[in-house]
Design a protein around this motif. Structure first.
Motif, PDB file in Angstrom:
ATOM      1  N   THR A 152      -7.619   8.282  -0.311  1.00 31.75           N
ATOM      2  CA  THR A 152      -8.777   8.539  -1.113  1.00 31.75           C
ATOM      3  C   THR A 152      -9.246   7.921  -2.218  1.00 31.75           C
ATOM      4  OG1 THR A 152      -7.827   9.997  -2.596  1.00 31.75           O
ATOM      5  CG2 THR A 152      -8.666  11.177  -0.522  1.00 31.75           C
ATOM      6  N   SER A 153      -8.097   7.075  -2.774  1.00 33.36           N
ATOM      7  CA  SER A 153      -8.531   6.270  -3.732  1.00 33.36           C
ATOM      8  C   SER A 153      -7.400   5.134  -4.193  1.00 33.36           C
ATOM      9  CB  SER A 153      -8.697   6.906  -5.335  1.00 33.36           C
ATOM     10  OG  SER A 153      -7.621   7.635  -5.435  1.00 33.36           O
ATOM     11  N   VAL A 154      -7.797   4.080  -4.846  1.00 29.39           N
ATOM     12  CA  VAL A 154      -6.600   3.339  -5.508  1.00 29.39           C
ATOM     13  C   VAL A 154      -6.572   3.418  -6.997  1.00 29.39           C
ATOM     14  CG1 VAL A 154      -6.057   0.867  -5.893  1.00 29.39           C
ATOM     15  CG2 VAL A 154      -7.033   1.483  -3.707  1.00 29.39           C
ATOM     16  N   SER A 155      -5.412   3.821  -7.567  1.00 31.01           N
ATOM     17  CA  SER A 155      -5.396   4.475  -8.786  1.00 31.01           C
ATOM     18  C   SER A 155      -4.805   3.256  -9.993  1.00 31.01           C
ATOM     19  CB  SER A 155      -4.673   5.614  -9.042  1.00 31.01           C
ATOM     20  OG  SER A 155      -3.242   5.457  -8.641  1.00 31.01           O
ATOM     21  N   ALA A 156      -4.167   2.377  -9.267  1.00 31.02           N
ATOM     22  CA  ALA A 156      -3.416   1.097 -10.003  1.00 31.02           C
ATOM     23  C   ALA A 156      -3.043   0.143  -9.263  1.00 31.02           C
ATOM     24  CB  ALA A 156      -2.171   1.623 -10.755  1.00 31.02           C
ATOM     25  N   ASP A 205       0.895  -1.262  -0.052  1.00 31.29           N
ATOM     26  CA  ASP A 205      -0.097  -0.119  -0.135  1.00 31.29           C
ATOM     27  C   ASP A 205       1.084   1.244  -0.031  1.00 31.29           C
ATOM     28  OD1 ASP A 205      -1.611   2.033   0.397  1.00 31.29           O
ATOM     29  OD2 ASP A 205      -2.523   1.341   2.477  1.00 31.29           O
ATOM     30  N   SER A 206       0.750   1.811  -1.211  1.00 31.40           N
ATOM     31  CA  SER A 206       1.858   3.160  -1.337  1.00 31.40           C
ATOM     32  C   SER A 206       1.340   4.253  -0.174  1.00 31.40           C
ATOM     33  CB  SER A 206       1.868   3.927  -2.644  1.00 31.40           C
ATOM     34  OG  SER A 206       0.613   4.162  -3.202  1.00 31.40           O
ATOM     35  N   THR A 232       0.370  -1.505  -5.267  1.00 27.67           N
ATOM     36  CA  THR A 232      -0.579  -0.628  -5.538  1.00 27.67           C
ATOM     37  C   THR A 232      -0.229   0.825  -5.424  1.00 27.67           C
ATOM     38  OG1 THR A 232      -1.313  -0.382  -3.140  1.00 27.67           O
ATOM     39  CG2 THR A 232      -2.016  -2.376  -4.348  1.00 27.67           C
ATOM     40  N   ALA A 233      -1.062   1.494  -6.279  1.00 29.07           N
ATOM     41  CA  ALA A 233      -0.770   2.967  -6.243  1.00 29.07           C
ATOM     42  C   ALA A 233      -2.116   3.536  -5.505  1.00 29.07           C
ATOM     43  CB  ALA A 233      -0.606   3.471  -7.687  1.00 29.07           C
ATOM     44  N   GLN A 234      -2.024   3.848  -4.405  1.00 24.13           N
ATOM     45  CA  GLN A 234      -2.998   4.303  -3.684  1.00 24.13           C
ATOM     46  C   GLN A 234      -2.626   5.150  -2.576  1.00 24.13           C
ATOM     47  OE1 GLN A 234      -4.850   1.481  -0.617  1.00 24.13           O
ATOM     48  NE2 GLN A 234      -3.647   0.089  -1.538  1.00 24.13           N
ATOM     49  N   ASN A 235      -3.811   5.973  -2.128  1.00 25.28           N
ATOM     50  CA  ASN A 235      -3.291   6.960  -0.878  1.00 25.28           C
ATOM     51  C   ASN A 235      -4.950   6.668  -0.109  1.00 25.28           C
ATOM     52  OD1 ASN A 235      -5.598   8.456  -2.327  1.00 25.28           O
ATOM     53  ND2 ASN A 235      -4.091   9.688  -3.398  1.00 25.28           N
TER      54      ASN A 235
END
Length: 266
Positions: A47-51, A13-14, A42-45
């Motif tokens: 608020t969302s998961v983008s990739a 989890d980035s 994963t590319a996420q923060n």
């Protein structure tokens, strides 16, 4: 002094709140040295998961072999596996390493309600669950595993039904339930035990990862499974008290602390 190890097999989890990052944080809080096998990036923060990028099966196996060839690991914990091929490969690796106690956190449904595993992967989970020392589903995951409506779940009956899937023990987590009291249900061959606490309203991230990893850490330290669960729940409740509110999404991330000697249950 002898070092105690625990292994997490999960996604990264980035944003740092869940996945591998939460697992290693939980291990460290109990004085356990954390090892990792990444299954996905994963590319996420907050608020969302983008990739999401699933790692090749050969890379998953290479990480696993590298860790076990060097470290005296006694416990592994699985988290996000992502797809059926990864589930099958991780199961193959763990079946070939019967010396490892195994915590299976069946990461199937995100807090948002989004499905994280397709039907093929859900079926592939069955042999992994049968290999588990303890299975730690939340209520939506339990409903999927049992093929029932989440709204109709009786916690004690569901925990017993989940045990019949082959794991040695089950901790059915009640955080997705309703009412003023949050109830987690532990079940093994000796019976059923409930852990109750007043329910709090918050938007959490990484809570399931943290609790499952705390159980793995306590198993690595030598606790029997029922004791590991009791101690992990005690640590987890304190971790919520010490939680960090992070990111623009203002999610609550548990911050586990060392278990006080007075809390040890043996």
């Amino acid at each position: 002094m002898k070092t105690t190890y625990a292994l997490t097999i999960a996604g990264s989890d980035s944003g740092g709140g869940a996945g591998i990052q939460a697992d290693l944080r939980a291990f460290h809080s109990q004085g356990v040295f954390g090892l990792s096998v990444l299954t996905a990036i994963t590319a996420q923060n907050t608020t969302s998961v983008s990739a999401v990028h699933a790692l090749p099966l050969s890379m998953i196996a290479a990480q696993f072999d590298a860790v076990l060839s060097d470290f005296d690991v006694c416990v592994a914990k699985t988290g996000m596996l992502g797809n059926g091929a990864t589930v099958a490969e991780v199961t193959r690796l763990l079946v070939a390493a019967p010396q490892l106690k195994l915590v299976v956190d069946p990461v199937m449904i995100a807090s948002s309600g989004a499905r994280l595993l397709d039907a093929e992967a859900e079926l592939a989970l069955r042999p992994l669950i049968a290999r588990a020392t303890i299975l730690t589903p939340n209520l939506p995951e339990a409903a999927v595993l049992l093929g029932i409506d989440e709204r109709e779940i009786d916690l004690r009956a569901a925990a017993s039904s989940l045990l019949a899937l082959g794991a040695e023990a089950v901790l059915l987590k009640g955080g997705h339930g309703s009412g003023d009291t949050l109830t987690d249900v532990y079940c093994d061959q000796f019976g059923v035990r409930e852990y109750r606490t007043p329910r709090r309203a918050f938007r959490g991230h990484g809570t399931g990862c943290s609790l499952a990893s705390l159980i793995a850490a306590r198993l690595a330290l030598g606790d029997e499974t029922a004791v590991a669960v009791a101690n992990a729940i005690a640590v987890f409740r304190r971790a919520i008290d010490h939680a960090a509110i992070v990111g623009r999404g203002e999610v609550l991330v548990p911050m586990p602390q060392p278990l006080e000697q007075s809390s040890l249950r043996r």
